[in-house]
Design a protein around this motif. Structure first.
Motif, PDB file in Angstrom:
ATOM      1  N   SER A 269       0.829  -1.211   0.000  1.00  0.00           N
ATOM      2  CA  SER A 269       0.000   0.000   0.000  1.00  0.00           C
ATOM      3  C   SER A 269       0.859   1.256   0.000  1.00  0.00           C
ATOM      4  CB  SER A 269      -0.929  -0.007   1.220  1.00  0.00           C
ATOM      5  OG  SER A 269      -1.802  -1.110   1.171  1.00  0.00           O
TER       6      SER A 269
ATOM      7  N   VAL B 205      -5.385   4.001   6.945  1.00  0.00           N
ATOM      8  CA  VAL B 205      -5.775   3.390   5.681  1.00  0.00           C
ATOM      9  C   VAL B 205      -7.288   3.486   5.526  1.00  0.00           C
ATOM     10  CG1 VAL B 205      -5.720   1.266   4.323  1.00  0.00           C
ATOM     11  CG2 VAL B 205      -3.833   1.812   5.855  1.00  0.00           C
TER      12      VAL B 205
ATOM     13  N   GLU C 287      -9.518  -0.543   2.244  1.00  0.00           N
ATOM     14  CA  GLU C 287      -8.303  -1.331   2.415  1.00  0.00           C
ATOM     15  C   GLU C 287      -8.391  -2.211   3.663  1.00  0.00           C
ATOM     16  OE1 GLU C 287      -4.966   1.180   2.398  1.00  0.00           O
ATOM     17  OE2 GLU C 287      -5.020   1.537   0.241  1.00  0.00           O
TER      18      GLU C 287
END
Length: 490
Positions: free
Chosen positions: A40, A173, A177
């Motif tokens: 990520s 996040v 996610e």
């Protein structure tokens, strides 16, 4: 509370499987989380670098709007589309920096999730980005440790600022996610746990079946402990899993032990019966004669007393032989080993029995080689020769002969005692060494039937071997072999 061995083993196995599964889940989850977060962060930085390169290449507001549109659909937090009005406007005469400050909050869409972006000038002042619930009010100046991690962009060749994602300034996040990661984590948690439970169940069933012979073994131990030596453990059916496992071998060994114990008990009963029978004769003779003397039927004269004395001597000899046999079999007697010269011992034994042999009109012969030495016990070797000579004299008729021989045969010393009697049939040559064995009346007159048994155990305790074969004249030929002491070469 008693817990069986199988229950304890199954519990240990299940605990080990579940513990291994738990540790595996933790390790895989940690690795997956690190990998996922690394991916990520790298993706966000790639997006920031791409946007920074695009921003560095623009020369007008219209080009800036086109670049942003090519990266995704910039939106405000309320979802208002930004590109339509900007794409339809006329070219602006203002600089790209001025146009950048006029841009509303930015978000880049990557399909299922929306990644927040932040643009700061070269001093760290927020000039574009998400709404204040993420980053605070526009115009806030970020700490250099935060904004310098972003991707720098240039306008007209001069450093204008940095492009950052929400993660690079500490924003969590996005929910999409986390939802994706949680779905992975649930899979990591559920499937290995289910597999561990199924493995535990299957392992418990297989282990319980494999340990089933232990119950039979326990029953066998209890049964034999109560004196039933005929019990045998049922061997497990052989499969590819247990064709030669420890429990199968243990069961086979148990059955062999039970067979040995059963044979030993039968042998013990037979020994007691034979011993009682052998003792009964001299004891009955002594008691009968004494009763007759006490009742006045017999006179206590010298001949009668001598007869009682001979029977007492025979009885004492039988008891002594039984004690000797028992102590030799149990290994209680100490053995004094030394280098023995067989020719000297054999010659001395012949001289000791010469008077008895002459009385029975039996000839004693010797054929002795000098190189016949071995490591043994002098008293035991003398006892062996005494028993064999007594047996030979007892079964050799008048006018017959007895020959003693010794010679070396390679690494062994061979001792032979041969008589000219009736001999021993082949099917009885092994049994003559059994306790109290008497072949027939002609060869059982006198003696207790223990002499050859004692000789056999005395020979074996000195590392030798004894057997009986047919002699040259058809009589009995006893052969004894001892390890030879080899002379050192000069």
């Amino acid at each position: 509370m008693k817990i069986s061995l199988s229950t304890r083993l199954i519990s240990i196995m299940v605990f080990s499987i579940l513990l291994s599964a738990f540790i595996s889940i933790l390790l895989v989850s940690s690795f997956t989380m690190k990998t996922f977060m690394g991916y990520s962060h790298q993706r966000d930085r790639d997006i920031a670098l791409t946007l920074a390169e695009a921003l560095s290449s623009v020369e007008s507001e219209e080009q800036l709007e086109m670049v942003l549109h090519s990266l995704g659909s910039p939106k405000t937090r309320t979802g208002r589309q930004m590109m339509g009005p900007m794409m339809g406007s006329r070219p602006s005469e203002k600089s790209p920096a001025t146009a950048l400050k006029r841009m509303p909050s930015l978000m880049i869409s990557t399909g299922d999730e929306v990644i927040p972006l932040l643009i700061v000038d070269r001093n760290g002042k927020v000039i574009q980005g998400q709404s204040h619930d993420y980053f605070g009010v526009l115009g806030t100046t970020l700490h250099p440790d935060s904004f310098t991690q972003g991707a720098p962009f240039y306008l007209q060749g001069v450093l204008a600022g940095y492009v950052l994602t929400g993660r690079q300034v500490g924003v969590d996040v996005e929910r999409g996610e986390f939802s994706y990661y949680h779905s992975i984590f649930r899979g990591i948690l559920i499937y290995p746990t289910f597999a561990a439970l199924m493995a535990s169940l299957l392992g418990a069933l297989m282990l319980g079946k494999a340990l089933k012979p232990l119950k039979s073994l326990y029953k066998g131990v209890v049964t034999i402990g109560k004196g039933d030596y005929a019990y045998r453990v049922q061997l497990p059916r052989k499969t590819f899993l247990n064709s030669d496992d420890d429990l199968t071998r243990l069961s086979e060994g148990f059955n062999e032990m039970a067979s040995t114990l059963e044979a030993s008990q039968e042998w013990k009963k037979q020994i007691i019966t034979d011993t009682a029978h052998e003792l009964r004769t001299p004891v009955s003779l002594i008691m009968g004669n004494l009763e007759m003397i006490l009742d006045g039927v017999y006179q206590a004269d010298r001949s009668r007393l001598e007869s009682l004395y001979r029977e007492s001597v025979n009885l004492a000899g039988l008891i002594k032989n039984l004690q000797t046999l028992s102590s030799e079999e149990s290994g209680q007697n100490r053995m004094d080993r030394e280098i023995l010269s067989l020719p000297k011992i054999l010659h001395q034994s012949l001289e000791d029995f010469r008077a008895l042999a002459e009385k029975e009109k039996i000839t004693l012969l010797e054929d002795l080689e000098e190189d016949c030495s071995f490591m043994g016990d002098r008293n035991r070797t003398g006892q062996i020769l005494k028993n064999l000579l007594v047996n030979a004299i007892r079964h050799t008729p008048e006018g017959g002969g007895i020959t003693l021989r010794c010679k070396g045969e390679g690494t062994q010393v061979l001792l032979e005692v041969e008589d000219t009697g009736a001999g021993i049939p082949p099917d009885l040559r092994e049994r003559v060494f059994d306790r109290f064995f008497k072949m027939d009346a002609s060869r059982s007159s006198g003696g207790s039937g223990l002499g050859l048994s004692i000789s056999k155990i005395l020979v074996e305790n000195q590392g030798g071997q004894i057997r009986v074969v047919e002699g040259k004249t058809g009589g009995a030929l006893f052969q004894i072999r001892f390890p030879k002491i080899l002379k050192e070469s000069s």
